[in-house]
Design a protein around this motif. Sequence first.
Motif, PDB file in Angstrom:
ATOM      1  N   THR A  44      13.333  59.516  89.411  1.00 17.05           N
ATOM      2  CA  THR A  44      14.511  60.154  89.990  1.00 17.05           C
ATOM      3  C   THR A  44      15.084  59.230  91.052  1.00 17.05           C
ATOM      4  O   THR A  44      14.358  58.781  91.949  1.00 17.05           O
ATOM      5  N   VAL A  45      16.362  58.939  90.937  1.00 14.98           N
ATOM      6  CA  VAL A  45      17.029  58.051  91.888  1.00 14.98           C
ATOM      7  C   VAL A  45      17.964  58.878  92.772  1.00 14.98           C
ATOM      8  O   VAL A  45      18.818  59.611  92.270  1.00 14.98           O
ATOM      9  N   ILE A  46      17.791  58.758  94.080  1.00 12.91           N
ATOM     10  CA  ILE A  46      18.628  59.458  95.048  1.00 12.91           C
ATOM     11  C   ILE A  46      19.450  58.418  95.803  1.00 12.91           C
ATOM     12  O   ILE A  46      18.898  57.490  96.399  1.00 12.91           O
ATOM     13  N   ASP A  56      19.430  53.447  98.180  1.00 15.64           N
ATOM     14  CA  ASP A  56      19.005  53.955  96.878  1.00 15.64           C
ATOM     15  C   ASP A  56      17.496  54.170  96.941  1.00 15.64           C
ATOM     16  O   ASP A  56      16.737  53.219  97.165  1.00 15.64           O
ATOM     17  N   THR A  57      17.063  55.401  96.754  1.00 17.78           N
ATOM     18  CA  THR A  57      15.639  55.727  96.800  1.00 17.78           C
ATOM     19  C   THR A  57      15.197  56.218  95.432  1.00 17.78           C
ATOM     20  O   THR A  57      15.797  57.142  94.869  1.00 17.78           O
ATOM     21  N   THR A  58      14.155  55.590  94.896  1.00 16.87           N
ATOM     22  CA  THR A  58      13.633  55.971  93.580  1.00 16.87           C
ATOM     23  C   THR A  58      12.279  56.644  93.740  1.00 16.87           C
ATOM     24  O   THR A  58      11.342  56.052  94.295  1.00 16.87           O
ATOM     25  N   LEU A  59      12.197  57.900  93.299  1.00 15.66           N
ATOM     26  CA  LEU A  59      10.923  58.621  93.254  1.00 15.66           C
ATOM     27  C   LEU A  59      10.334  58.390  91.874  1.00 15.66           C
ATOM     28  O   LEU A  59      10.762  58.998  90.892  1.00 15.66           O
ATOM     29  N   GLN A  85       4.954  56.496  93.195  1.00 12.64           N
ATOM     30  CA  GLN A  85       5.442  55.489  94.125  1.00 12.64           C
ATOM     31  C   GLN A  85       6.887  55.791  94.541  1.00 12.64           C
ATOM     32  O   GLN A  85       7.633  56.448  93.823  1.00 12.64           O
ATOM     33  N   ILE A  86       7.265  55.302  95.725  1.00 11.85           N
ATOM     34  CA  ILE A  86       8.616  55.480  96.244  1.00 11.85           C
ATOM     35  C   ILE A  86       9.208  54.110  96.531  1.00 11.85           C
ATOM     36  O   ILE A  86       8.628  53.318  97.273  1.00 11.85           O
ATOM     37  N   SER A  87      10.347  53.845  95.921  1.00  8.89           N
ATOM     38  CA  SER A  87      11.006  52.556  96.081  1.00  8.89           C
ATOM     39  C   SER A  87      12.331  52.746  96.817  1.00  8.89           C
ATOM     40  O   SER A  87      13.156  53.571  96.418  1.00  8.89           O
ATOM     41  N   LEU A  88      12.513  51.996  97.902  1.00  8.37           N
ATOM     42  CA  LEU A  88      13.765  52.007  98.652  1.00  8.37           C
ATOM     43  C   LEU A  88      14.499  50.702  98.364  1.00  8.37           C
ATOM     44  O   LEU A  88      14.014  49.621  98.693  1.00  8.37           O
TER      45      LEU A  88
END
Length: 340
Positions: A269-271, A300-303, A308-311
């Motif tokens: 999920t990308v926020i 852009d934050t990817t759950l 893992q959480i990618s910023l």
Amino acid sequence: MRLLAAFLFVLVLFPQAGGAQDDGDDGGFLTRTIEGALSGAGREVKITGFQGALSSEASFERMTIADDTGVWLSLEQVTLIWSRAALLRGRLEVTQLIAERLDVPRLPEVQDTGVDVPSAEAKPFALPELPVSILLDALEVREIVLGEPVIGVPAVLSLTASARLDGDGLDARFDASRVDGRQGDFEIAAAFARDTEALSVNVVLDEEPGGLIARIINLPGQPSVALSVDGEGPLSQFVADINLATDGTERVVGRISSTGAAPGEEGDTVIVADISGDIAPLVAPEYTDFFGNEIGLRADTTLRADGQISLDNLDIRARVLEISGSALLDADNWPVRIDL
């Protein structure tokens, strides 16, 4: 809502108590049972003038909640129209709940319950699973009196609301207005469908200078505040627009959106957050030179499905500062990579 549910459960579980006393006998077994069910550590509930235990319309003259210091909440002249049979079928159905006055002179004392605070681990959005479905057609509190210790200034409001929470999802609306000679309107509506994960959120807050919102968030000069949040779409394609104005001037605008897997499927999920504006009037004077009259935030934050959480694409700008970069946290929220 939790107190209301417990209240109605006792009425159903102890119907014989209502028949063993006169409806006007507020010192009977039923009243004591309700008080015991609602009370707890640091919370003593008292009910007077309870009537209508065996009918679809119940009422009581007054309910108070007290801590070790004394009464911090009182609810007066309450009428409840509801379905006892529906509760036995697992549905809390309230046609109408009207209270003449809710008085909160102060906040309750915080009790140390020994309960561990849950971690800040990111989890997928989900509605709570309750033992009963809830249907509240109409809630009305004609006068809510807040004491100065609650929010720093005394205030009187009126409230109307409705809510549904069941296996299909959530649909709730909340409308409140100042009724003490001050201008202030607060409208919140939210809906969520469990099967399609369709979410809608609408918030409109509008207050004159020196209002409750400005005091709660401690805005310099206590300006008028107008805030709107309007979002709609499934969680996999949700978009929300934000607009904040003070003293009739737009201060912050932005959009938050999400894209992800369809309902029932696993995936990332990308926020995306994109917010900008002039926040100088919203911060203390000593910080205005730092922020300047234009700030911006893009991230852009990817759950990830593996936890893992990618910023990515982080971009923050102000008058004296610019930050760009990215970061990666593992499933335990431990930094794997930071590049700023």
